[in-house]
Enzyme design. Structure first.
Site, PDB file in Angstrom:
ATOM      1  N   HIS A   1      12.919  -2.438   2.443  1.00  0.00           N
ATOM      2  CA  HIS A   1      12.804  -1.203   1.676  1.00  0.00           C
ATOM      3  C   HIS A   1      14.210  -0.790   1.252  1.00  0.00           C
ATOM      4  O   HIS A   1      15.142  -0.815   2.038  1.00  0.00           O
ATOM      5  CB  HIS A   1      12.162  -0.128   2.556  1.00  0.00           C
ATOM      6  CG  HIS A   1      11.972   1.184   1.890  1.00  0.00           C
ATOM      7  ND1 HIS A   1      12.530   2.346   2.371  1.00  0.00           N
ATOM      8  CD2 HIS A   1      11.277   1.536   0.781  1.00  0.00           C
ATOM      9  CE1 HIS A   1      12.188   3.364   1.602  1.00  0.00           C
ATOM     10  NE2 HIS A   1      11.432   2.896   0.624  1.00  0.00           N
TER      11      HIS A   1
ATOM     12  N   ARG B   1       5.140  15.847  -3.245  1.00  0.00           N
ATOM     13  CA  ARG B   1       5.376  15.411  -1.871  1.00  0.00           C
ATOM     14  C   ARG B   1       6.259  16.408  -1.114  1.00  0.00           C
ATOM     15  O   ARG B   1       6.142  16.547   0.098  1.00  0.00           O
ATOM     16  CB  ARG B   1       5.997  14.010  -1.854  1.00  0.00           C
ATOM     17  CG  ARG B   1       5.047  12.942  -2.364  1.00  0.00           C
ATOM     18  CD  ARG B   1       5.451  11.553  -1.936  1.00  0.00           C
ATOM     19  NE  ARG B   1       6.582  11.041  -2.701  1.00  0.00           N
ATOM     20  CZ  ARG B   1       7.047   9.788  -2.573  1.00  0.00           C
ATOM     21  NH1 ARG B   1       6.484   8.946  -1.726  1.00  0.00           N
ATOM     22  NH2 ARG B   1       8.073   9.375  -3.289  1.00  0.00           N
TER      23      ARG B   1
ATOM     24  N   HIS C   1      14.523  11.461  -0.730  1.00  0.00           N
ATOM     25  CA  HIS C   1      13.411  12.275  -1.214  1.00  0.00           C
ATOM     26  C   HIS C   1      13.843  13.712  -1.494  1.00  0.00           C
ATOM     27  O   HIS C   1      13.100  14.472  -2.116  1.00  0.00           O
ATOM     28  CB  HIS C   1      12.272  12.303  -0.183  1.00  0.00           C
ATOM     29  CG  HIS C   1      11.528  11.012  -0.080  1.00  0.00           C
ATOM     30  ND1 HIS C   1      11.596  10.204   1.033  1.00  0.00           N
ATOM     31  CD2 HIS C   1      10.711  10.370  -0.954  1.00  0.00           C
ATOM     32  CE1 HIS C   1      10.843   9.129   0.842  1.00  0.00           C
ATOM     33  NE2 HIS C   1      10.299   9.206  -0.352  1.00  0.00           N
TER      34      HIS C   1
ATOM     35  N   GLU D   1      15.133  -4.933  -3.291  1.00  0.00           N
ATOM     36  CA  GLU D   1      14.668  -3.718  -3.967  1.00  0.00           C
ATOM     37  C   GLU D   1      15.832  -2.803  -4.317  1.00  0.00           C
ATOM     38  O   GLU D   1      16.730  -2.590  -3.508  1.00  0.00           O
ATOM     39  CB  GLU D   1      13.685  -2.955  -3.083  1.00  0.00           C
ATOM     40  CG  GLU D   1      13.217  -1.639  -3.706  1.00  0.00           C
ATOM     41  CD  GLU D   1      12.250  -0.851  -2.835  1.00  0.00           C
ATOM     42  OE1 GLU D   1      11.450  -0.086  -3.394  1.00  0.00           O
ATOM     43  OE2 GLU D   1      12.310  -1.004  -1.595  1.00  0.00           O
TER      44      GLU D   1
ATOM     45  N   GLU E   1       1.356  -2.789  -2.259  1.00  0.00           N
ATOM     46  CA  GLU E   1       2.238  -2.475  -1.127  1.00  0.00           C
ATOM     47  C   GLU E   1       1.771  -1.272  -0.313  1.00  0.00           C
ATOM     48  O   GLU E   1       1.373  -0.251  -0.872  1.00  0.00           O
ATOM     49  CB  GLU E   1       3.654  -2.217  -1.670  1.00  0.00           C
ATOM     50  CG  GLU E   1       4.668  -1.806  -0.620  1.00  0.00           C
ATOM     51  CD  GLU E   1       6.064  -1.697  -1.197  1.00  0.00           C
ATOM     52  OE1 GLU E   1       6.797  -0.772  -0.796  1.00  0.00           O
ATOM     53  OE2 GLU E   1       6.437  -2.530  -2.058  1.00  0.00           O
TER      54      GLU E   1
ATOM     55  N   GLU F   1       7.718  -0.567   5.567  1.00  0.00           N
ATOM     56  CA  GLU F   1       8.819   0.402   5.546  1.00  0.00           C
ATOM     57  C   GLU F   1       8.674   1.491   6.599  1.00  0.00           C
ATOM     58  O   GLU F   1       9.677   2.050   7.054  1.00  0.00           O
ATOM     59  CB  GLU F   1       8.987   1.025   4.161  1.00  0.00           C
ATOM     60  CG  GLU F   1       7.956   2.055   3.777  1.00  0.00           C
ATOM     61  CD  GLU F   1       8.227   2.657   2.402  1.00  0.00           C
ATOM     62  OE1 GLU F   1       8.695   3.802   2.354  1.00  0.00           O
ATOM     63  OE2 GLU F   1       7.956   1.986   1.389  1.00  0.00           O
TER      64      GLU F   1
ATOM     65  N   ASP G   1       3.112   0.538  -5.356  1.00  0.00           N
ATOM     66  CA  ASP G   1       3.457   1.105  -4.053  1.00  0.00           C
ATOM     67  C   ASP G   1       2.451   2.209  -3.739  1.00  0.00           C
ATOM     68  O   ASP G   1       2.405   3.234  -4.422  1.00  0.00           O
ATOM     69  CB  ASP G   1       4.874   1.673  -4.099  1.00  0.00           C
ATOM     70  CG  ASP G   1       5.352   2.171  -2.746  1.00  0.00           C
ATOM     71  OD1 ASP G   1       4.525   2.288  -1.821  1.00  0.00           O
ATOM     72  OD2 ASP G   1       6.556   2.461  -2.622  1.00  0.00           O
TER      73      ASP G   1
END
Length: 405
Positions: free
Chosen positions: A329, A59, A33, A349, A252, A280, A226
């Site tokens: 995840h 975020r 992130h 994924e 999800e 996750e 998601d």
């Protein structure tokens, strides 16, 4: 009698960090992130903080990238080293160097389960149900598996019993499923951008996004949403039904991790044929057992957050006993070596970390060297045929070791 290989003991464990609130921003790596500006992963994605307008757009505005990357390295008496990365940063370094080291050093490199249980048991009084402490334990566990594989000269997946399929096929998580289809992925998972505080208008906007991508991608390409813990049961149920005409494959992580009754209700009321998935942000084996009992279709542990590879194998067994899938995840090589040995993981994924999802960037770039990426949406098991996890640490990443012992 045949000679049995003598395994070395662990001489030292060391912990570094990069990125996060106390280092350079946008470092990427284990904390994926922690990206620079104009990146899809930080562009008005619905979160539990979205109901506060000051934290709705980004975020990073509420601190999703404050932890940074933790790097744990374990060195054997013969000089061989293993390492792993996760999301725990400088605080994870403290836990490793000042607490967990006593359970690691002096043990045989094969004593992974013993070390794992001692780390879990010794941190119960401050680990809660996961989070930072479990991220740190996970990183140590992965480093131990990497070292063991390098000492015996085998890839981790062979230490787990070997592959059950020749290749791993992937779906892509990112803002552009249409580009993912062109790259050969089997599906695309998009983040939602709106939540309960936006009312029915939010549902219409996210459903319209799914409809648009369905038109661009055709009838058979998988599309998923998601929701990143940002919804309540009523909103999630309405969104699922609004997306049903566009053949949404699954919805999800609509709810916060511990809302088990909510997941049970959501699964009961979701459109027939649409899967409900989560996991996750669950951080203990016990929480996955309870999550499994809700009847959801896919459990999605992060191997860098749930307790490491040792716990992931146990979670997969719980899921298998109930006829559920386990699709971790996205965790790059740390997942690849596990899922290719799981009979209940038919796909995996891949998290798109390029800013606009248009190129194939390794997930943990730049901290790992030789990190594989899917080719035409797939990775063949032969790509994993290197000792340990098959990657090397990029020591040019301005690593800091704030503690020692």
């Amino acid at each position: 009698m045949e000679n049995i290989m003598t395994l070395p003991k662990i001489k030292q464990v060391r912990a570094w960090f990069t990125g996060g609130a106390t280092a350079e921003k946008g470092a990427g790596g284990g904390d994926y992130h922690d990206q620079g500006a104009n990146h899809w992963i930080d562009d008005h994605i619905a979160t539990p903080m979205s109901k506060y307008r000051d934290y709705e757009q980004s975020r990073q505005s509420f601190g999703i990238n404050v932890l940074g990357t933790l790097v744990v390295e374990v060195e054997a008496e013969n000089g061989q080293t293993g390492f792993a990365v996760s999301t725990a940063g400088e605080m994870g370094c403290f836990i490793v160097e000042k607490h967990l080291n006593r359970f690691i050093e002096g043990k045989c490199v094969s004593d992974i389960k013993l070390i794992h249980d001692q780390m879990l048991s010794a941190t119960l009084y401050y680990s809660g149900s996961g989070g930072l402490v479990m991220n740190t334990i996970s990183c140590v566990d992965l480093a131990l598996w990497d070292l063991f594989g390098k000492v015996v000269g085998l890839p981790v997946y062979k230490l787990l019993g070997g592959a059950v399929r020749d290749e791993i096929q992937f779906y892509a998580t990112g803002a552009r499923p249409d580009l993912a289809k062109e790259m050969g992925f089997i599906g695309g998972k998009m983040p939602t951008h709106w939540g309960p505080h936006d009312g029915d208008a939010g549902i219409r906007k996210d459903a319209a996004m799914v409809a648009d991508m369905r038109e661009k991608c055709g009838e058979d390409f998988w599309l998923m949403l998601d929701c990143w813990m940002s919804q309540d049961v009523n909103y999630a149920t309405k969104l699922a039904h609004a997306c049903a005409p566009y053949n949404l494959k699954w919805i999800e992580e609509c709810l916060p991790p511990q809302q088990y009754e909510g997941y049970r209700e959501l699964k009961r009321n979701a459109p027939v044929g649409m899967m409900v998935t989560s996991g996750e942000h669950h951080g203990t084996l016990q929480s996955f057992r309870t999550l499994s009992e809700t009847g959801i279709d896919i459990m999605q542990p992060d191997v860098g957050w749930c307790g490491g590879l040792t716990t992931l194998v146990e979670i997969a067994a719980i899921a298998k006993s109930r006829g559920q899938l386990v699709v971790p995840h996205g965790s790059s090589v740390y997942s690849h070596h596990a899922v290719i040995t799981f009979t209940n993981t038919p796909f995996s994924e891949f998290l798109m970390t390029s800013p606009d999802c248009s190129t194939m960037r390794p997930q943990f770039d730049p901290i790992l060297l030789n990190e594989p990426v899917p080719v035409n949406g797939r990775i063949h098991k032969s790509v994993l045929d290197k000792p340990g996890f098959g990657v090397e640490l990029n020591r040019d990443c301005n690593l800091k070791r704030p503690y020692s012992h």
